[in-house]
Write a protein that holds these residues in place. Sequence first.
Motif, mmCIF file in Angstrom:
data_model
loop_
_atom_site.group_PDB
_atom_site.id
_atom_site.type_symbol
_atom_site.label_atom_id
_atom_site.label_comp_id
_atom_site.label_asym_id
_atom_site.label_seq_id
_atom_site.Cartn_x
_atom_site.Cartn_y
_atom_site.Cartn_z
ATOM 1 N N LEU A 41 71.066 149.937 45.086
ATOM 2 C CA LEU A 41 69.768 149.267 45.073
ATOM 3 C C LEU A 41 69.931 147.792 44.686
ATOM 4 N N ARG A 42 69.193 146.919 45.373
ATOM 5 C CA ARG A 42 69.320 145.466 45.170
ATOM 6 C C ARG A 42 67.932 144.871 44.937
ATOM 7 N N THR A 43 67.859 143.901 44.047
ATOM 8 C CA THR A 43 66.568 143.240 43.812
ATOM 9 C C THR A 43 66.311 142.199 44.908
ATOM 10 N N ARG A 62 68.183 147.108 53.774
ATOM 11 C CA ARG A 62 67.965 148.491 53.335
ATOM 12 C C ARG A 62 68.352 148.669 51.867
ATOM 13 N N HIS A 63 69.092 147.700 51.318
ATOM 14 C CA HIS A 63 69.438 147.763 49.889
ATOM 15 C C HIS A 63 68.190 147.614 49.014
ATOM 16 N N LEU A 64 67.183 146.937 49.536
ATOM 17 C CA LEU A 64 65.975 146.675 48.738
ATOM 18 C C LEU A 64 65.170 147.950 48.500
ATOM 19 N N ALA A 68 70.554 152.027 51.305
ATOM 20 C CA ALA A 68 71.883 151.543 51.682
ATOM 21 C C ALA A 68 72.825 151.516 50.483
ATOM 22 N N VAL A 69 74.112 151.661 50.779
ATOM 23 C CA VAL A 69 75.160 151.490 49.763
ATOM 24 C C VAL A 69 76.305 150.696 50.375
ATOM 25 N N ASP A 70 77.023 149.970 49.515
ATOM 26 C CA ASP A 70 78.258 149.315 49.920
ATOM 27 C C ASP A 70 79.403 150.029 49.205
ATOM 28 N N LEU A 71 80.423 150.401 49.978
ATOM 29 C CA LEU A 71 81.567 151.136 49.430
ATOM 30 C C LEU A 71 82.850 150.382 49.746
ATOM 31 N N PRO A 122 79.230 142.565 61.915
ATOM 32 C CA PRO A 122 79.874 143.767 61.381
ATOM 33 C C PRO A 122 80.018 143.679 59.859
ATOM 34 N N ASP A 123 79.667 144.768 59.181
ATOM 35 C CA ASP A 123 79.627 144.796 57.722
ATOM 36 C C ASP A 123 80.359 146.063 57.279
ATOM 37 N N GLY A 124 81.675 145.943 57.084
ATOM 38 C CA GLY A 124 82.542 147.099 56.820
ATOM 39 C C GLY A 124 82.175 147.966 55.628
ATOM 40 N N PRO A 125 81.778 147.361 54.490
ATOM 41 C CA PRO A 125 81.468 148.201 53.322
ATOM 42 C C PRO A 125 80.106 148.883 53.379
ATOM 43 N N HIS A 126 79.263 148.502 54.352
ATOM 44 C CA HIS A 126 77.849 148.873 54.337
ATOM 45 C C HIS A 126 77.521 150.177 55.082
ATOM 46 N N PHE A 127 76.782 151.051 54.414
ATOM 47 C CA PHE A 127 76.274 152.291 55.019
ATOM 48 C C PHE A 127 74.796 152.386 54.718
HETATM 49 ZN ZN ZN Z 1 75.291 146.560 52.246
#
Ligand code: ZN
Length: 135
Positions: A41-43, A62-64, A68-71, A122-127
């Motif tokens: 979660l992101r502000t 989607r983090h808001l 979403a998560v970044d791994l 492309p955003d490799g860590p992002h799901f």
């Molecule tokens: Zn992300």
Amino acid sequence: MTVRSPLLERDRQRLAGVHADLVRVVERARLAEPFIVVEGLRTRERQARLVAIGASRTMNSRHLTGHAVDLAYWLDDGDGAPKAGEVRWDWPLARKVAAAMKAAAAEESVALSWGGDWKSFPDGPHFELDRRTYP
Ligand SMILES: [Zn+2]
């Protein structure tokens, strides 16, 4: 029956506020590949800063909303503590995490999208949870 998860306590904390279906997929994928949770979660304030420095292109992230998560792949040396150099951003390793996440999503019947499959940015860590199934 309790399944022991290899997620670190700090990873669990970073999953606070993330949609339960996505957390389930992360938990399952972590049984197949070692990774850490970079962010969940992101502000709005943080998102605005990321857009300002070009690290993100949208205020519609989607983090808001906890979708979403970044791994990041974790090359653990065995001591159980992620240190500099052990958290990897290489594409081949991101693809291993993605394969584990996609398999876990299929097993959990969760519609998941990987940022690494995006053509324009492309955003490799992002799901993230699929917008059509999880608006
Ligand atoms: Zn992300």
